[in-house]
Each structure stands twice: as C-alpha cells, then as structure tokens.
Design a protein around this motif. Structure first.
Motif, PDB file in Angstrom:
ATOM      1  N   GLY A   1       0.820  -1.212   0.000  1.00  0.00           N
ATOM      2  CA  GLY A   1       0.000   0.000   0.000  1.00  0.00           C
ATOM      3  C   GLY A   1       0.849   1.255   0.000  1.00  0.00           C
ATOM      4  N   PRO A   2       0.200   2.396  -0.007  1.00  0.00           N
ATOM      5  CA  PRO A   2       0.935   3.664  -0.019  1.00  0.00           C
ATOM      6  C   PRO A   2       1.709   3.863   1.281  1.00  0.00           C
ATOM      7  N   THR A   3       2.806   4.578   1.187  1.00  0.00           N
ATOM      8  CA  THR A   3       3.620   4.873   2.365  1.00  0.00           C
ATOM      9  C   THR A   3       2.932   5.939   3.207  1.00  0.00           C
ATOM     10  N   LEU A   4       3.444   6.157   4.401  1.00  0.00           N
ATOM     11  CA  LEU A   4       2.892   7.186   5.280  1.00  0.00           C
ATOM     12  C   LEU A   4       2.993   8.559   4.625  1.00  0.00           C
ATOM     13  N   GLU A   5       4.118   8.850   3.990  1.00  0.00           N
ATOM     14  CA  GLU A   5       4.285  10.147   3.328  1.00  0.00           C
ATOM     15  C   GLU A   5       3.272  10.329   2.204  1.00  0.00           C
ATOM     16  N   GLN A   6       3.014   9.283   1.451  1.00  0.00           N
ATOM     17  CA  GLN A   6       2.036   9.372   0.364  1.00  0.00           C
ATOM     18  C   GLN A   6       0.629   9.612   0.908  1.00  0.00           C
ATOM     19  N   ARG A   7       0.297   8.951   2.021  1.00  0.00           N
ATOM     20  CA  ARG A   7      -1.028   9.153   2.608  1.00  0.00           C
ATOM     21  C   ARG A   7      -1.184  10.558   3.172  1.00  0.00           C
ATOM     22  N   LEU A   8      -0.127  11.081   3.797  1.00  0.00           N
ATOM     23  CA  LEU A   8      -0.202  12.423   4.384  1.00  0.00           C
ATOM     24  C   LEU A   8      -0.161  13.515   3.325  1.00  0.00           C
TER      25      LEU A   8
ATOM     26  N   PHE B   1       0.897  15.779  15.596  1.00  0.00           N
ATOM     27  CA  PHE B   1       0.200  14.546  15.908  1.00  0.00           C
ATOM     28  C   PHE B   1       1.241  13.492  16.237  1.00  0.00           C
ATOM     29  N   GLU B   2       0.887  12.551  17.124  1.00  0.00           N
ATOM     30  CA  GLU B   2       1.803  11.469  17.488  1.00  0.00           C
ATOM     31  C   GLU B   2       1.211  10.137  17.045  1.00  0.00           C
ATOM     32  N   ARG B   3       2.073   9.291  16.559  1.00  0.00           N
ATOM     33  CA  ARG B   3       1.680   7.941  16.149  1.00  0.00           C
ATOM     34  C   ARG B   3       2.605   6.975  16.878  1.00  0.00           C
ATOM     35  N   GLU B   4       2.037   6.121  17.714  1.00  0.00           N
ATOM     36  CA  GLU B   4       2.829   5.147  18.467  1.00  0.00           C
ATOM     37  C   GLU B   4       2.383   3.740  18.112  1.00  0.00           C
ATOM     38  N   ARG B   5       3.339   2.830  18.127  1.00  0.00           N
ATOM     39  CA  ARG B   5       3.002   1.425  17.923  1.00  0.00           C
ATOM     40  C   ARG B   5       4.037   0.552  18.623  1.00  0.00           C
TER      41      ARG B   5
ATOM     42  N   VAL C   1       7.673   2.383  19.544  1.00  0.00           N
ATOM     43  CA  VAL C   1       8.285   3.322  18.608  1.00  0.00           C
ATOM     44  C   VAL C   1       7.261   4.407  18.294  1.00  0.00           C
ATOM     45  N   ARG C   2       7.756   5.585  17.964  1.00  0.00           N
ATOM     46  CA  ARG C   2       6.868   6.733  17.800  1.00  0.00           C
ATOM     47  C   ARG C   2       7.242   7.532  16.559  1.00  0.00           C
ATOM     48  N   CYS C   3       6.245   8.177  16.006  1.00  0.00           N
ATOM     49  CA  CYS C   3       6.441   9.086  14.885  1.00  0.00           C
ATOM     50  C   CYS C   3       5.696  10.381  15.206  1.00  0.00           C
ATOM     51  N   ASP C   4       6.413  11.491  15.175  1.00  0.00           N
ATOM     52  CA  ASP C   4       5.799  12.804  15.353  1.00  0.00           C
ATOM     53  C   ASP C   4       5.547  13.394  13.975  1.00  0.00           C
ATOM     54  N   ILE C   5       4.302  13.768  13.721  1.00  0.00           N
ATOM     55  CA  ILE C   5       3.903  14.337  12.436  1.00  0.00           C
ATOM     56  C   ILE C   5       3.485  15.778  12.696  1.00  0.00           C
ATOM     57  N   THR C   6       4.181  16.717  12.067  1.00  0.00           N
ATOM     58  CA  THR C   6       3.873  18.137  12.248  1.00  0.00           C
ATOM     59  C   THR C   6       3.411  18.731  10.919  1.00  0.00           C
ATOM     60  N   PHE C   7       2.228  19.296  10.929  1.00  0.00           N
ATOM     61  CA  PHE C   7       1.672  19.959   9.754  1.00  0.00           C
ATOM     62  C   PHE C   7       1.837  21.458   9.914  1.00  0.00           C
TER      63      PHE C   7
ATOM     64  N   LEU D   1       8.056  14.671   9.251  1.00  0.00           N
ATOM     65  CA  LEU D   1       8.000  13.434  10.043  1.00  0.00           C
ATOM     66  C   LEU D   1       9.277  13.320  10.860  1.00  0.00           C
ATOM     67  N   ASN D   2       9.151  12.829  12.091  1.00  0.00           N
ATOM     68  CA  ASN D   2      10.320  12.655  12.939  1.00  0.00           C
ATOM     69  C   ASN D   2      10.083  11.460  13.866  1.00  0.00           C
ATOM     70  N   GLY D   3      10.969  10.457  13.810  1.00  0.00           N
ATOM     71  CA  GLY D   3      10.861   9.324  14.703  1.00  0.00           C
ATOM     72  C   GLY D   3      11.134   7.998  14.021  1.00  0.00           C
ATOM     73  N   GLN D   4      11.142   6.921  14.828  1.00  0.00           N
ATOM     74  CA  GLN D   4      11.460   5.589  14.310  1.00  0.00           C
ATOM     75  C   GLN D   4      10.285   4.938  13.595  1.00  0.00           C
ATOM     76  N   ALA D   5       9.065   5.310  13.923  1.00  0.00           N
ATOM     77  CA  ALA D   5       7.889   4.648  13.356  1.00  0.00           C
ATOM     78  C   ALA D   5       7.334   5.373  12.140  1.00  0.00           C
ATOM     79  N   CYS D   6       8.163   6.212  11.503  1.00  0.00           N
ATOM     80  CA  CYS D   6       7.676   6.987  10.362  1.00  0.00           C
ATOM     81  C   CYS D   6       7.842   6.254   9.037  1.00  0.00           C
TER      82      CYS D   6
END
Length: 118
Positions: free
Chosen positions: A19-26, A58-62, A94-100, A112-117
C-alpha cells in the motif's frame, strides 16, 4: 483453452503489492483545510502559532517485536546451543511525530520525525 504464462504470474504479483507509504497518505492533506485534517487524524497533541503560520503536531505510536540474541548460544559446556530453549519475546514502543504547517487554515506542508515513520 490455454492460459498465457503471464496470467499465471498475476496472483503472485498481487501478493507482493504494498500500500501507499505514510508520506504518500499524508501528502493528500496538502491544500486541505484544518477541519479536514482534525476530522481525519483526531485532535493534535500540540499546536503553535507564529508569523501567520500554525503548526499542528500529531503522534503515532506502535509496539513492535524486536529480536534478541539467543542467550544460550555461548553457554559454557559440551552443549553450546540449546534450540529447545527460546529467548523470551521482546517488544519496543516506537513513535512518529507528524507536524503539519498551515497558512490561512490550509495545510502547506508536513514533516515526520521518529522511528515509526517508515
């Protein structure tokens, strides 16, 4: 009826599709309004305003499984490897910080900043 050999490969190629990557979805949020962003991603954890721009974070954790070396591989004695004893599973957060960045209530860019990006 003969089936072309290329048609037999279609199910294998479909299984490899990713599927599309996180960057493509954002990237689909660029140009959209702040309300659309919050409706899709939820309430941001932080916001900051300066020089006519607004930043929403926004924060994304997994939780991911991590492999550990087998602690019994270097066991002293005649039996150096004990395959019947498995190391316990290990997990890491692991976490990904997404700043718009928004200007005039429209999404201008994101970082995007973090290991889960990935």
């Amino acid at each position: 009826m003969r089936i072309a050999p290329a048609l037999l490969l279609l199910p294998l190629l479909a299984a490899c599709a990713v599927g599309p990557t996180l960057e493509q979805r954002l990237a689909t949020f660029i140009g959209r309004g702040e309300g659309d962003l919050v409706a899709e991603l939820g309430v941001p954890v932080r916001s900051y305003e300066t020089d006519g721009r607004r930043f929403l974070q926004f924060e994304r954790e997994r939780t991911v499984a991590v492999t550990q070396p087998d602690p019994f591989f270097y066991y002293p004695g005649p039996y150096r490897y004990r395959p019947w004893i498995a190391p316990p599973p290990a997990y890491a957060q692991v976490r990904c910080d997404i700043t718009f960045a928004l200007r005039d209530r429209r999404v201008e860019s994101f970082t995007l900043n973090g290991q889960a990006c990935g």
